[in-house]
Design a protein around this motif. Structure first.
Motif, PDB file in Angstrom:
ATOM      1  N   GLN A  37      15.086  32.637  -7.792  1.00  5.80           N
ATOM      2  CA  GLN A  37      15.402  33.435  -6.601  1.00  5.80           C
ATOM      3  C   GLN A  37      15.548  32.533  -5.388  1.00  5.80           C
ATOM      4  OE1 GLN A  37      13.438  34.655  -3.821  1.00  5.80           O
ATOM      5  NE2 GLN A  37      15.428  35.497  -2.730  1.00  5.80           N
ATOM      6  N   GLN A  38      14.364  31.724  -5.334  1.00  4.82           N
ATOM      7  CA  GLN A  38      14.038  30.671  -4.064  1.00  4.82           C
ATOM      8  C   GLN A  38      14.984  29.563  -4.133  1.00  4.82           C
ATOM      9  OE1 GLN A  38      12.129  31.086  -1.259  1.00  4.82           O
ATOM     10  NE2 GLN A  38      11.883  32.986  -1.897  1.00  4.82           N
ATOM     11  N   ALA A  39      15.304  29.206  -5.501  1.00  8.17           N
ATOM     12  CA  ALA A  39      16.247  28.113  -5.594  1.00  8.17           C
ATOM     13  C   ALA A  39      17.792  28.654  -5.422  1.00  8.17           C
ATOM     14  CB  ALA A  39      16.032  27.570  -7.118  1.00  8.17           C
ATOM     15  N   THR A  40      18.257  29.795  -5.584  1.00  6.47           N
ATOM     16  CA  THR A  40      19.438  29.983  -5.327  1.00  6.47           C
ATOM     17  C   THR A  40      19.557  30.464  -3.827  1.00  6.47           C
ATOM     18  OG1 THR A  40      18.942  32.454  -5.901  1.00  6.47           O
ATOM     19  CG2 THR A  40      19.727  31.067  -7.446  1.00  6.47           C
ATOM     20  N   SER A  41      18.649  30.613  -3.145  1.00  6.20           N
ATOM     21  CA  SER A  41      18.658  30.792  -1.783  1.00  6.20           C
ATOM     22  C   SER A  41      19.045  29.556  -0.748  1.00  6.20           C
ATOM     23  CB  SER A  41      17.424  31.492  -1.233  1.00  6.20           C
ATOM     24  OG  SER A  41      16.271  30.599  -0.966  1.00  6.20           O
ATOM     25  N   VAL A  42      18.736  28.444  -1.688  1.00  6.88           N
ATOM     26  CA  VAL A  42      19.248  27.052  -0.706  1.00  6.88           C
ATOM     27  C   VAL A  42      20.279  27.129  -0.420  1.00  6.88           C
ATOM     28  CG1 VAL A  42      18.731  24.768  -1.029  1.00  6.88           C
ATOM     29  CG2 VAL A  42      16.885  26.062  -1.585  1.00  6.88           C
ATOM     30  N   ARG A  43      20.919  26.828   0.658  1.00  8.97           N
ATOM     31  CA  ARG A  43      22.398  26.450   1.090  1.00  8.97           C
ATOM     32  C   ARG A  43      22.916  25.207   0.264  1.00  8.97           C
ATOM     33  NH1 ARG A  43      24.219  27.348   6.761  1.00  8.97           N
ATOM     34  NH2 ARG A  43      22.887  25.613   6.843  1.00  8.97           N
ATOM     35  N   THR A  44      23.917  25.321  -0.361  1.00  7.84           N
ATOM     36  CA  THR A  44      24.577  24.203  -1.027  1.00  7.84           C
ATOM     37  C   THR A  44      25.759  23.537  -0.085  1.00  7.84           C
ATOM     38  OG1 THR A  44      25.527  25.443  -2.702  1.00  7.84           O
ATOM     39  CG2 THR A  44      23.547  24.425  -3.327  1.00  7.84           C
ATOM     40  N   VAL A  45      26.475  24.430   0.548  1.00  3.81           N
ATOM     41  CA  VAL A  45      27.685  24.431   1.352  1.00  3.81           C
ATOM     42  C   VAL A  45      27.343  24.963   2.641  1.00  3.81           C
ATOM     43  CG1 VAL A  45      28.971  24.572  -0.780  1.00  3.81           C
ATOM     44  CG2 VAL A  45      28.592  26.593   0.566  1.00  3.81           C
ATOM     45  N   PRO A  46      27.736  24.023   3.631  1.00  3.05           N
ATOM     46  CA  PRO A  46      27.903  24.723   5.070  1.00  3.05           C
ATOM     47  C   PRO A  46      28.345  26.061   5.277  1.00  3.05           C
ATOM     48  CG  PRO A  46      29.077  22.679   4.904  1.00  3.05           C
ATOM     49  CD  PRO A  46      28.618  22.958   3.679  1.00  3.05           C
TER      50      PRO A  46
ATOM     51  N   GLN B  37      16.144  22.427  -4.122  1.00  2.87           N
ATOM     52  CA  GLN B  37      16.240  23.254  -5.453  1.00  2.87           C
ATOM     53  C   GLN B  37      15.327  22.601  -6.606  1.00  2.87           C
ATOM     54  OE1 GLN B  37      20.384  23.253  -6.194  1.00  2.87           O
ATOM     55  NE2 GLN B  37      20.649  25.322  -5.095  1.00  2.87           N
ATOM     56  N   GLY B  38      15.275  21.298  -6.899  1.00  5.74           N
ATOM     57  CA  GLY B  38      14.354  20.938  -7.839  1.00  5.74           C
ATOM     58  C   GLY B  38      13.001  21.055  -7.559  1.00  5.74           C
ATOM     59  N   VAL B  39      12.738  20.788  -6.340  1.00  7.09           N
ATOM     60  CA  VAL B  39      11.178  20.780  -5.717  1.00  7.09           C
ATOM     61  C   VAL B  39      10.802  22.451  -5.934  1.00  7.09           C
ATOM     62  CG1 VAL B  39       9.779  20.754  -3.696  1.00  7.09           C
ATOM     63  CG2 VAL B  39      11.142  18.921  -4.356  1.00  7.09           C
TER      64      VAL B  39
END
Length: 123
Positions: free
Chosen positions: A57-66, A84-86
């Motif tokens: 859930q936390q990894a998917t909340s990281v924005r990968t696009v502006p 996301q890896g961290v």
């Protein structure tokens, strides 16, 4: 105050927080259920599932696009995969630490439960 956050982040990255939480949970299981078999396995699996779900859930909340064109300059999408890896590493290591802690905490002999102590035994 910065050293406190650095210590907490370092402990999370090596799994110390997961181990400490797992050890406390395992000690509680040893006292409450006095069972080292199925209760420990179920708790270990539950800890892994909860921490894996939290990590995903936390990894998917990281924005990968502006979010917008105005945000495109300020957003560095090359670091998104690193974060996301961290996050996944931290949750995975803490999950393993929690399982080890549960097993170690449950190996400790539990204290007798409150209902096992009778009034005539205290005198």
């Amino acid at each position: 105050m910065d050293w406190l956050w650095l210590a907490a982040a370092s402990a999370a990255l090596v799994g110390a927080l997961g181990f400490a939480a797992g050890w406390l949970i395992g000690a509680g299981i040893a006292r409450w259920a006095r069972a080292t078999g199925p209760a420990v396995r179920i708790t270990g699996v539950a800890a892994v599932l909860v921490l894996a779900g939290l990590g995903i859930q936390q990894a998917t909340s990281v924005r990968t696009v502006p979010g917008s064109t105005a945000d495109a300059r300020a957003h560095d999408s090359s670091l998104a995969a690193m974060w996301q890896g961290v996050i996944l590493w931290t949750c995975g290591v803490n999950a393993v630490g929690a399982v080890v802690g549960v097993r170690r905490g449950a190996r400790r002999p539990g204290l007798p439960a409150a209902e096992d102590v009778h009034a005539d035994e205290r005198t």
